[in-house]
Design an enzyme around this catalytic site. Structure first.
Site, mmCIF file in Angstrom:
data_model
loop_
_atom_site.group_PDB
_atom_site.id
_atom_site.type_symbol
_atom_site.label_atom_id
_atom_site.label_comp_id
_atom_site.label_asym_id
_atom_site.label_seq_id
_atom_site.Cartn_x
_atom_site.Cartn_y
_atom_site.Cartn_z
ATOM 1 N N PHE A 1 -5.460 5.950 -0.185
ATOM 2 C CA PHE A 1 -4.726 4.863 -0.122
ATOM 3 C C PHE A 1 -4.786 4.038 -1.709
ATOM 4 O O PHE A 1 -5.900 3.925 -1.880
ATOM 5 C CB PHE A 1 -5.090 3.677 1.180
ATOM 6 C CG PHE A 1 -4.718 4.400 2.585
ATOM 7 C CD1 PHE A 1 -3.438 3.894 2.845
ATOM 8 C CD2 PHE A 1 -5.566 5.339 3.154
ATOM 9 C CE1 PHE A 1 -2.998 4.333 4.071
ATOM 10 C CE2 PHE A 1 -5.163 5.510 4.480
ATOM 11 C CZ PHE A 1 -3.870 5.133 4.773
ATOM 12 N N PHE B 1 2.587 9.654 3.189
ATOM 13 C CA PHE B 1 3.036 9.762 4.659
ATOM 14 C C PHE B 1 3.395 8.173 4.851
ATOM 15 O O PHE B 1 3.859 7.863 6.366
ATOM 16 C CB PHE B 1 1.938 10.074 5.621
ATOM 17 C CG PHE B 1 0.606 9.407 5.215
ATOM 18 C CD1 PHE B 1 0.220 8.114 5.632
ATOM 19 C CD2 PHE B 1 -0.382 9.975 4.330
ATOM 20 C CE1 PHE B 1 -0.892 7.636 5.457
ATOM 21 C CE2 PHE B 1 -1.593 9.545 4.165
ATOM 22 C CZ PHE B 1 -2.050 8.040 4.560
ATOM 23 N N ASP B 2 3.102 7.378 3.975
ATOM 24 C CA ASP B 2 3.562 5.824 4.364
ATOM 25 C C ASP B 2 3.674 4.975 3.054
ATOM 26 O O ASP B 2 2.642 5.369 1.980
ATOM 27 C CB ASP B 2 2.524 5.215 5.284
ATOM 28 C CG ASP B 2 3.189 3.945 6.101
ATOM 29 O OD1 ASP B 2 4.253 3.704 5.806
ATOM 30 O OD2 ASP B 2 2.243 3.261 6.636
ATOM 31 N N ILE C 1 -7.737 2.093 11.207
ATOM 32 C CA ILE C 1 -8.793 2.905 11.178
ATOM 33 C C ILE C 1 -10.018 2.358 10.545
ATOM 34 O O ILE C 1 -9.817 1.544 9.695
ATOM 35 C CB ILE C 1 -8.473 4.295 10.476
ATOM 36 C CG1 ILE C 1 -7.810 3.961 9.195
ATOM 37 C CG2 ILE C 1 -7.268 4.927 11.503
ATOM 38 C CD1 ILE C 1 -7.124 5.299 8.322
ATOM 39 N N TYR D 1 -8.395 9.261 10.773
ATOM 40 C CA TYR D 1 -7.804 9.683 11.945
ATOM 41 C C TYR D 1 -8.377 10.880 12.872
ATOM 42 O O TYR D 1 -8.181 11.358 13.990
ATOM 43 C CB TYR D 1 -6.259 10.120 11.954
ATOM 44 C CG TYR D 1 -5.724 8.896 11.430
ATOM 45 C CD1 TYR D 1 -5.111 8.048 12.756
ATOM 46 C CD2 TYR D 1 -5.081 8.476 10.181
ATOM 47 C CE1 TYR D 1 -4.416 6.892 12.033
ATOM 48 C CE2 TYR D 1 -4.437 7.368 9.913
ATOM 49 C CZ TYR D 1 -4.125 6.546 11.010
ATOM 50 O OH TYR D 1 -3.270 5.488 10.725
ATOM 51 N N TYR E 1 0.821 -1.273 -0.007
ATOM 52 C CA TYR E 1 0.056 0.075 -0.024
ATOM 53 C C TYR E 1 0.826 1.273 0.100
ATOM 54 O O TYR E 1 2.007 1.267 0.319
ATOM 55 C CB TYR E 1 -0.861 0.019 1.052
ATOM 56 C CG TYR E 1 -0.153 0.125 2.550
ATOM 57 C CD1 TYR E 1 -0.185 1.401 3.013
ATOM 58 C CD2 TYR E 1 0.198 -0.786 3.262
ATOM 59 C CE1 TYR E 1 0.636 1.727 4.279
ATOM 60 C CE2 TYR E 1 0.861 -0.705 4.370
ATOM 61 C CZ TYR E 1 1.163 0.569 4.984
ATOM 62 O OH TYR E 1 1.841 0.976 6.174
#
Length: 232
Positions: free
Chosen positions: A224, A163-164, A181, A207, A153
């Site tokens: 995502f 961010f990831d 989440i 979040y 992902y």
């Protein structure tokens, strides 16, 4: 962040000042002592970022020099303590105001983005507000809330900030469908093994107003891209 105490702030200020070149210019970073000193200063400086505009460097250095030389303090200890408490409270209030402003901005921008995105061809919107796009449909089983999944992902904000990414780490991630989440958990359960989807997650199933105290700010809408590799 908002629980920083006056005593901690005082210690941080002294450590930062002790590792700063007197003239604020470049320093020599060759010996272990110099490197360690720089590292301490770097860490403390990062923690003191919110108070940067309120720190008087000349006064800071004067305090450092008096403390190291054992000179008589130029201020009464209670006066110093009172000032440190006032500084800590001011920083806390400024941080709270910035967080509130960011939350409102992120909420408005996220709502506008999702409204526009929902009208695009190929976008499906679920009852919760989750939006998704099928890039590739798999033919394997779908995970349940109690399953573990192995996925690749990438997560970004609506402005493209990443961010990831498991892709960047070079290996898939494995975790429980029910341990993430709400929006991401719902998203995973829509996918069959072998699928590749893109998800758009509103903040209220992401979040929320807390964010992550990192790159994911309060009320941030998330994007995502997910490949469901296996249900181990």
């Amino acid at each position: 962040m908002y629980r920083r105490t006056a005593s901690f702030l005082a210690l941080s200020l002294m450590a930062l000042g002790a590792c700063t070149a007197p003239d604020g210019g470049p320093v020599t970073l060759e010996s272990d002592d110099q490197k360690a000193s720089y590292g301490i200063g770097l860490n403390m400086g990062g923690q003191l970022g919110p108070a940067e505009s309120r720190i008087d460097m000349a006064a800071l250095i004067a305090g450092i020099r008096d403390g190291m030389a054992g000179n008589e303090p130029q201020l009464d200890p209670q006066e110093i303590q009172t000032a440190l408490q006032a500084l800590t409270e001011a920083v806390r209030e400024e941080e709270a105001a910035r967080a509130a402003e960011a939350a409102e901005t992120n909420r408005a921008e996220g709502e506008a983005f999702l409204a526009e995105n929902a009208a695009k061809e190929g976008i499906t919107v679920t009852e919760s507000g989750l939006q998704y796009e099928v890039i590739r449909e798999g033919d394997g089983p779908k995970p349940t809330p109690t399953d573990q999944v192995s996925i690749h992902y990438k997560g970004t904000l609506i402005d493209g900030t990443q961010f990831d990414s498991s892709y960047d780490r070079g290996q898939p991630s494995t975790f429980g469908v029910g341990g993430v989440i709400p929006g991401f958990s719902e998203a995973l359960q829509l996918m069959s093994v072998g699928s590749h989807y893109r998800f758009f997650i509103p903040s209220d199933i992401g979040y929320g107003p807390q964010g992550t105290q990192g790159e994911i700010g309060p009320n941030a809408t998330l994007i995502f891209e997910v490949e469901l590799l296996a249900i181990p």
